[in-house]
Write a protein that holds these residues in place. Structure first.
Motif, PDB file in Angstrom:
ATOM      1  N   ASN A  57       0.800  -1.227   0.000  1.00  0.00           N
ATOM      2  CA  ASN A  57       0.000   0.000   0.000  1.00  0.00           C
ATOM      3  C   ASN A  57       0.837   1.283   0.000  1.00  0.00           C
ATOM      4  N   ASP A 278      -6.664 -12.044  -3.653  1.00  0.00           N
ATOM      5  CA  ASP A 278      -6.558 -11.894  -2.198  1.00  0.00           C
ATOM      6  C   ASP A 278      -5.417 -12.727  -1.626  1.00  0.00           C
ATOM      7  N   ILE A 286      -5.502 -10.061   3.177  1.00  0.00           N
ATOM      8  CA  ILE A 286      -5.585  -8.848   2.359  1.00  0.00           C
ATOM      9  C   ILE A 286      -6.593  -9.101   1.247  1.00  0.00           C
ATOM     10  N   LYS A 287      -7.565  -8.214   1.131  1.00  0.00           N
ATOM     11  CA  LYS A 287      -8.508  -8.296   0.022  1.00  0.00           C
ATOM     12  C   LYS A 287      -8.148  -7.212  -0.992  1.00  0.00           C
ATOM     13  N   ARG A 288      -8.115  -7.616  -2.266  1.00  0.00           N
ATOM     14  CA  ARG A 288      -7.756  -6.691  -3.338  1.00  0.00           C
ATOM     15  C   ARG A 288      -8.805  -6.746  -4.439  1.00  0.00           C
ATOM     16  N   ILE A 299      -8.358  -3.412  -0.816  1.00  0.00           N
ATOM     17  CA  ILE A 299      -9.692  -3.131  -0.274  1.00  0.00           C
ATOM     18  C   ILE A 299      -9.644  -3.114   1.249  1.00  0.00           C
ATOM     19  N   SER A 300      -9.014  -4.144   1.828  1.00  0.00           N
ATOM     20  CA  SER A 300      -8.927  -4.219   3.287  1.00  0.00           C
ATOM     21  C   SER A 300      -7.747  -5.077   3.707  1.00  0.00           C
ATOM     22  N   LYS A 302      -6.400  -7.212   7.277  1.00  0.00           N
ATOM     23  CA  LYS A 302      -6.725  -7.659   8.635  1.00  0.00           C
ATOM     24  C   LYS A 302      -5.641  -8.590   9.154  1.00  0.00           C
ATOM     25  N   LYS A 314      -0.789   2.753   6.028  1.00  0.00           N
ATOM     26  CA  LYS A 314      -2.194   2.902   6.414  1.00  0.00           C
ATOM     27  C   LYS A 314      -2.909   3.944   5.552  1.00  0.00           C
ATOM     28  N   ASP A 316      -4.002   5.220   1.891  1.00  0.00           N
ATOM     29  CA  ASP A 316      -4.193   4.798   0.500  1.00  0.00           C
ATOM     30  C   ASP A 316      -3.725   5.881  -0.463  1.00  0.00           C
TER      31      ASP A 316
END
Length: 567
Positions: A57, A278, A286-288, A299-300, A302, A314, A316
Motif C-alpha cells: 500500500n 486476495d 488482504i482483500k484486493r 480493499i482491506s 486484517k 495505512k 491509501d
C-alpha cells in the motif's frame, strides 16, 4: 563491437544501432540513444507495479519510457515498444537527481521502473539506483530479466525489489512468443536474484495452450522457495493479437488452483471480481480488487502479516485518471483509434499529436473526464474528436456526423419507452460493477435504461456483494467487451452463488463485441447493440450495414480498428 547489456549481445558497428533500437556504437563505446529520457513520471501505489508482498500500500514514483529487446505479440506495452522514434520529441529529460528529488517531494517510499523494459535504459537506471540508495529510497524494476551476467552484477547491488516478467518456461516458447534465443538466461538470473537476497515476485502471461509451461514455472520456483509470489496475467488481446488466445476467467481460476499445489501464493490478474487477488493465511488477510490492466488495489487488511516484506502503509494512494500503471497505454490506443477513423495514418503526424498529448497532462485529464465524469455525456466525445482533428489537421465532420445521426435517431425513438428496464454493466465476473458514470453506463443510460448507482467507485469499478446485486435485480446485463467473460460463465457463477436475478432468469445477459464500448472509436456500434437487445420493439439498427459504412469492411472479432497500429 558487442553490446553486453542483454543476452542478445548485438554486434553493433560504429555509428550503428542495436536490434532493440535503444543503443548505438559511438567511437567504440556502447551508449544509450535516449539517456535520462522518460515518458512517464507519476506516483503510484506499489500494487499498480504490481508488487503484492512488498511494502504493501506504499506510494512509489513510477518512471517509464520506450523500447524493449523482446517482440511479444499482444503485449500491453507494444504501443511504446514498436514505435520508438515517434516519441523522441515527447521525452522528459530528467537527471537522476531530479527524479530522486521528485520522489522525495511526493513522499514516496521509493522509485520503480515499469511500463517498458528497463534493460533499454541501463546506464540511466544504474546512475539513478545509486543516487536513490544514497537518499534512502527503495529502488526496483519490472523486467523480462534478459540481462547478461555482467550487467546484472553491476545493477543487483542497488536493487531492492523486482517483478520478473516471464514469457514461458522452454526455449521453444521464448523463441516463438518473444523472438528471444533461449529461456536459460532468465532462469539463471532468477537464481542469481534469489542467492543475492533481492526480493522478487514473478509474473507470467497465461494464454490458451500454455498451461504446462506455467506449471513448470511453478515447479521451478518452488525449488527455490514455495513462498515466491506468482502473478498470473490472464491474456488480453492487446495490439493485433488474436482474441482466440484469451482464456476465460473460469479457466484461469482453475489453473491457479493447480499452481497452488506448488506455490503458497498464486494471484490472478486481469480478472475483475476474482477472489484470487486476495492473500489468505492463518492470521493475515488482504482483500484486493482489479485496478486496470495488470493492476491491483487494496480493499482491506486484517491481522498480523507473516508473509510481507516491509511495513504496511495505512494511507491509501489512488492515481488520477489514466496516470499510473498500464492505463496510459489504453489512453494512447484510444487516441490512435480516433486518428485512424479520421484517416490520419501518417507516422509523422501521429508522432506530432502524441508529442502534444504527452507534453501536457491537461489533455489526458480532459480525455478521461469526457468519458468517465459525472457531468459528461456521449456528445462530449465529439470534443475529443475535434481536438484530435485540430492537432492532426484533419476534418472531423464525417465522423461526427456519423455519430450524430445515430444519436439523434435514438433520442427520437427513446421517447416511446413507457417503462425503463434496469441494466447492470459488468467487467469480468458478475460481482464487479462498472462505475455509475463510466462510459459504458452512459451508453446504457442513453438508450433509455436505468443503471446501478454505486455509493463508491474504483478503476474502472468495484466489487459489490451478491446481496447488493440480488437487491438491485437487473432486468438486463451487459458484459464489457474488454477484459470480459463468457455469458455462460456469468450465468453459471450466478447459479453457483445463488444469485437469482431477472436477467439470468429470462436469459437477458449479453456480451459486447470486442472494442464496442469504453473509449473505443467504435463505441457507437455498442450503443446500437445495447439499444437493439434492450428494446427490440423500439430500436432496429442494421449494425452490419452501419459498420461497413464506417470501416468499409465487415465486422469480425479480428477487425480491431481500435488497436490499429501506427502507420
Amino acid at each position: 563491437m558487442k553490446c553486453h547489456i542483454c543476452e542478445f549481445r548485438c554486434n553493433i558497428e560504429n555509428s550503428k544501432i542495436g536490434s532493440c533500437g535503444m543503443y548505438q556504437n559511438i567511437n567504440g563505446q556502447i551508449t544509450e540513444r535516449f539517456k535520462n529520457s522518460y515518458l512517464f513520471v507519476n506516483p503510484i501505489s506499489i500494487e499498480t507495479q504490481p508488487m503484492l508482498h512488498f511494502f504493501v500500500n506504499h506510494k512509489f514514483l513510477q518512471i517509464g519510457s520506450v523500447g524493449c529487446n523482446f517482440k511479444c505479440e499482444g503485449c500491453v506495452s507494444n504501443i511504446f515498444v514498436k514505435y520508438i522514434d515517434i516519441y523522441k520529441n515527447a521525452f522528459k529529460k530528467l537527471s537522476a537527481q531530479e527524479i530522486v528529488q521528485k520522489a522525495l517531494e511526493e513522499n514516496c517510499k521509493g522509485i520503480s521502473f515499469g511500463i517498458n523494459e528497463p534493460t533499454m535504459h541501463y546506464f540511466s537506471l544504474l546512475e539513478l539506483a545509486k543516487i536513490a540508495k544514497e537518499n534512502k529510497l527503495l529502488f526496483g524494476i519490472s523486467t523480462n530479466l534478459y540481462y547478461t551476467k555482467e550487467s546484472l552484477f553491476q545493477l543487483i547491488k542497488y536493487l531492492d525489489f523486482v517483478n520478473v516478467g516471464l514469457k514461458g518456461y522452454t526455449k521453444e516458447t521464448y523463441r516463438k512468443f518473444c523472438k528471444a534465443p533461449d529461456s536459460k538466461p532468465v532462469y539463471r538470473n532468477i537464481v542469481y536474484l534469489f542467492k543475492n537476497n533481492v526480493y522478487f515476485e514473478v509474473s507470467i502471461v497465461y494464454s490458451k495452450g500454455v498451461e504446462n509451461e506455467l506449471i513448470n514455472v511453478a515447479k521451478f520456483l518452488s525449488k527455490l522457495s514455495k513462498q515466491i509470489p506468482l502473478q498470473i496475467m490472464r491474456f488480453i488481446p492487446f495490439d493485433k493479437a488474436s482474441g482466440e488466445l484469451e482464456p476465460s476467467i473460469k479457466e484461469s481460476e482453475n489453473l491457479v488452483e493447480e499452481l497452488k499445489k506448488h506455490l503458497d501464493y498464486v494471484y490472478l490478474f486481469n480478472s475483475p471480481g476474482t477472489k484470487y487477488l486476495d492473500t489468505n493465511s492463518d492470521n493475515f488477510d488482504i482483500k484486493r480488487s482489479f485496478y486496470g490492466p495488470m493492476g491491483a488495489h487494496i480493499i482491506s487488511i486484517k491481522g498480523k502479516p507473516n508473509c510481507i516484506i516491509g511495513d504496511i502503509s495505512k494511507k491509501d494512494y489512488e492515481e488520477d485518471g489514466f496516470f499510473g500503471g498500464y492505463r496510459i497505454t489504453r489512453a494512447l490506443e484510444m487516441v490512435i483509434g480516433i486518428l485512424n477513423a479520421l484517416n490520419v495514418t501518417d507516422k509523422k503526424t501521429i508522432a506530432s499529436v502524441i508529442t502534444e498529448i504527452l507534453k501536457d497532462k491537461t489533455f489526458l485529464n480532459f480525455f478521461h473526464e469526457t468519458q468517465d465524469d459525472i457531468n459528461s455525456n456521449l456528445e462530449n466525445y465529439f470534443d475529443i474528436v475535434e481536438l484530435l482533428a485540430k492537432l492532426s489537421n484533419a476534418n472531423p465532420k464525417k465522423l461526427i456526423d456519423f455519430y450524430k445521426e445515430i444519436l439523434d435517431d435514438i433520442k427520437l425513438k427513446r421517447k416511446k419507452i413507457d417503462k425503463k428496464l434496469k441494466s447492470y454493466y459488468v467487467m469480468g465476473t458478475p460481482i464487479f460493477a462498472l462505475n455509475t458514470h463510466r462510459f459504458e453506463n452512459k451508453l446504457a443510460s442513453f438508450v433509455g435504461l436505468e443503471v446501478l448507482k454505486l455509493e463508491k467507485e474504483g478503476k474502472p469499478g468495484i466489487n459489490i456483494s451478491k446481496e447488493t446485486l440480488i437487491s438491485y435485480n437487473p432486468d438486463i446485463v451487459f458484459i464489457s467487451g474488454f477484459i470480459s467473460c463468457k455469458t455462460e460463465d456469468f450465468i453459471d457463477y450466478c447459479q453457483n452463488h445463488n444469485i437469482n436475478i431477472n436477467a439470468t432468469k429470462y436469459k437477458k445477459v449479453y456480451k459486447l463485441p470486442f472494442g464496442w464500448d469504453f473509449g473505443s472509436v467504435e463505441w457507437i456500434f455498442g450503443l446500437m447493440y445495447i439499444a437493439n437487445v434492450a428494446y427490440p420493439h423500439i430500436y432496429n439498427f442494421n449494425i452490419e450495414s452501419k459498420y461497413f459504412l464506417f470501416n468499409n469492411k465487415k465486422y469480425t472479432p479480428l477487425n480491431k480498428s481500435f488497436y490499429t497500429g501506427i502507420g
